[in-house]
Write an enzyme that holds these catalytic residues in place. Structure first.
Site, PDB file in Angstrom:
ATOM      1  CD  GLU A  59      -3.900  -0.743   1.632  1.00 16.27           C
ATOM      2  OE1 GLU A  59      -3.386   0.749   2.715  1.00 16.27           O
ATOM      3  OE2 GLU A  59      -4.269  -1.433   1.681  1.00 16.27           O
ATOM      4  CG  ASP A  85      -6.756   1.539   0.342  1.00 15.78           C
ATOM      5  OD1 ASP A  85      -6.836   0.132   0.574  1.00 15.78           O
ATOM      6  OD2 ASP A  85      -6.957   1.829   1.489  1.00 15.78           O
ATOM      7  CG  PHE A 162     -13.140  -7.207   7.526  1.00 13.91           C
ATOM      8  CD1 PHE A 162     -14.788  -7.790   7.094  1.00 13.91           C
ATOM      9  CD2 PHE A 162     -12.330  -7.063   7.924  1.00 13.91           C
ATOM     10  CE1 PHE A 162     -14.193  -7.103   5.778  1.00 13.91           C
ATOM     11  CE2 PHE A 162     -13.141  -6.209   6.472  1.00 13.91           C
ATOM     12  CZ  PHE A 162     -13.943  -5.865   5.940  1.00 13.91           C
ATOM     13  CE1 TYR A 164      -9.860   0.437  13.298  1.00 10.49           C
ATOM     14  CE2 TYR A 164      -9.931  -0.446  11.122  1.00 10.49           C
ATOM     15  CZ  TYR A 164      -9.250   0.080  11.675  1.00 10.49           C
ATOM     16  OH  TYR A 164      -8.023   0.503  12.287  1.00 10.49           O
TER      17      TYR A 164
HETATM   18  P1  ITT Z   1      -6.260  -5.589   0.675  1.00  7.20           P
HETATM   19  O1  ITT Z   1      -5.734  -3.802   0.627  1.00  7.20           O
HETATM   20  O2  ITT Z   1      -5.210  -6.526  -0.089  1.00  7.20           O
HETATM   21  O3  ITT Z   1      -7.653  -5.506  -0.204  1.00  7.20           O
HETATM   22  P2  ITT Z   1      -6.739  -4.959   3.300  1.00  7.20           P
HETATM   23  O4  ITT Z   1      -7.202  -5.989   4.424  1.00  7.20           O
HETATM   24  O5  ITT Z   1      -5.070  -4.461   3.591  1.00  7.20           O
HETATM   25  O6  ITT Z   1      -6.522  -5.541   2.200  1.00  7.20           O
HETATM   26  P3  ITT Z   1      -7.959  -2.402   3.380  1.00  7.20           P
HETATM   27  O7  ITT Z   1      -6.766  -1.773   2.999  1.00  7.20           O
HETATM   28  O8  ITT Z   1      -9.068  -2.643   2.576  1.00  7.20           O
HETATM   29  O9  ITT Z   1      -7.944  -3.820   3.221  1.00  7.20           O
HETATM   30  O10 ITT Z   1      -8.251  -1.715   4.681  1.00  7.20           O
HETATM   31  C1  ITT Z   1      -7.906  -0.994   5.692  1.00  7.20           C
HETATM   32  C2  ITT Z   1      -8.433  -1.653   7.151  1.00  7.20           C
HETATM   33  O11 ITT Z   1      -9.885  -1.202   6.850  1.00  7.20           O
HETATM   34  C3  ITT Z   1      -8.180  -3.291   7.944  1.00  7.20           C
HETATM   35  O12 ITT Z   1      -7.718  -3.117   8.469  1.00  7.20           O
HETATM   36  C4  ITT Z   1      -9.455  -3.878   7.494  1.00  7.20           C
HETATM   37  O13 ITT Z   1      -9.839  -4.499   8.483  1.00  7.20           O
HETATM   38  C5  ITT Z   1     -10.096  -2.501   7.670  1.00  7.20           C
HETATM   39  N1  ITT Z   1     -11.514  -2.714   7.116  1.00  7.20           N
HETATM   40  C6  ITT Z   1     -11.568  -2.638   5.541  1.00  7.20           C
HETATM   41  N2  ITT Z   1     -12.663  -2.904   5.751  1.00  7.20           N
HETATM   42  C7  ITT Z   1     -13.924  -3.091   6.385  1.00  7.20           C
HETATM   43  C8  ITT Z   1     -14.725  -3.190   6.315  1.00  7.20           C
HETATM   44  O14 ITT Z   1     -15.927  -3.345   5.556  1.00  7.20           O
HETATM   45  N3  ITT Z   1     -15.246  -3.584   8.067  1.00  7.20           N
HETATM   46  C9  ITT Z   1     -14.458  -3.753   9.108  1.00  7.20           C
HETATM   47  N4  ITT Z   1     -13.188  -3.328   8.589  1.00  7.20           N
HETATM   48  C10 ITT Z   1     -12.822  -2.793   7.449  1.00  7.20           C
END
Ligand code: ITT
Length: 205
Positions: A59, A85, A162, A164
């Site tokens: 990222e 994202d 998952f 938050y």
């Molecule tokens: P990718 O980038 O590989 O898609 P990631 O888990 O890093 O996977 P994000 O960067 O989009 O996904 O997410 C940033 C953080 O926010 C990460 O810790 C997620 O667990 C959290 N997050 C993202 N979408 C969420 C949701 O729908 N509900 C709760 N937490 C979320």
């Protein structure tokens, strides 16, 4: 390019609608199985299949989700793929953790966020998701944003979802996303961004 919905197929050789059961699926590039599960469920509700390209994307430390998405997607040459994202933006913390949501979750987690929010009355927050899709005609990356407003709870609640989810209660509801996945599937930032992607695909492919 083909984009299929049920038994319908749109092809780009003149944009003719043909009847065919063959499907060309889109693939969601993400390392996160929960994000894929939610996106796949949304596609299935719309009678579409969705593949998973399970890749951990480095990222970019950027100011906006849009910049992160464009950077991630520009590392892929393949077609029929999209990235997304997401992050949680807390008003009383000036939008933190926002684009740093992953780092903050992996380090201090929900407990850390709740500590920062101790004694804070304004609990309003929002989840944002930005999907990036690279059109096959070589045009600019298309971005689709979904937002859901809500509140940071006083304590974590619920073992579903998952990230938050256990500390986020959407506006108009009493339970956190961690307590009620059904509500999340109806109003989430991810679903709202995905709806815009599907509208675009239906109009353009
Ligand atoms: P990718 O980038 O590989 O898609 P990631 O888990 O890093 O996977 P994000 O960067 O989009 O996904 O997410 C940033 C953080 O926010 C990460 O810790 C997620 O667990 C959290 N997050 C993202 N979408 C969420 C949701 O729908 N509900 C709760 N937490 C979320």
């Amino acid at each position: 390019m083909k984009f299929c919905s049920g038994s319908r197929r749109l092809n780009d050789e003149g944009g003719i609608l043909v009847r065919d059961k063959k499907m060309t699926k889109l693939s969601f590039i993400t390392s996160n199985p929960d994000k894929y599960r939610e996106m796949k469920a949304f596609f299935e509700e719309n009678e579409l299949e969705l593949d998973w390209t399970r890749v951990s994307l480095p990222e970019l430390q950027a100011d906006t989700l849009e910049e992160v998405v464009i950077h991630s997607l520009s590392q892929f040459n393949g077609d029929s793929v999209f990235v997304e994202d997401a992050g949680v933006f807390i008003d009383a913390l000036g939008g933190f953790p926002g684009v740093y949501s992953r780092y903050v979750y992996d380090t201090v987690g929900n407990e850390g966020i709740l500590k920062l929010m101790e004694g804070v009355e304004n609990r309003s927050a929002r989840f944002e998701a930005v999907i990036g899709f690279k059109p096959l005609d070589g045009g600019d990356i298309k971005l689709f944003k979904g937002v859901v407003k809500g509140f940071v709870s006083l304590s974590p609640k619920g073992g579903k979802g998952f990230g938050y989810d256990p500390i986020f209660t959407p506006e108009g509801f009493k339970k956190t996303f961690g307590e009620d996945e059904r509500v999340k599937s109806m109003v989430s930032h991810r679903k709202r961004a995905a709806e815009k992607l599907l509208q675009y695909l239906k109009r353009n492919l």
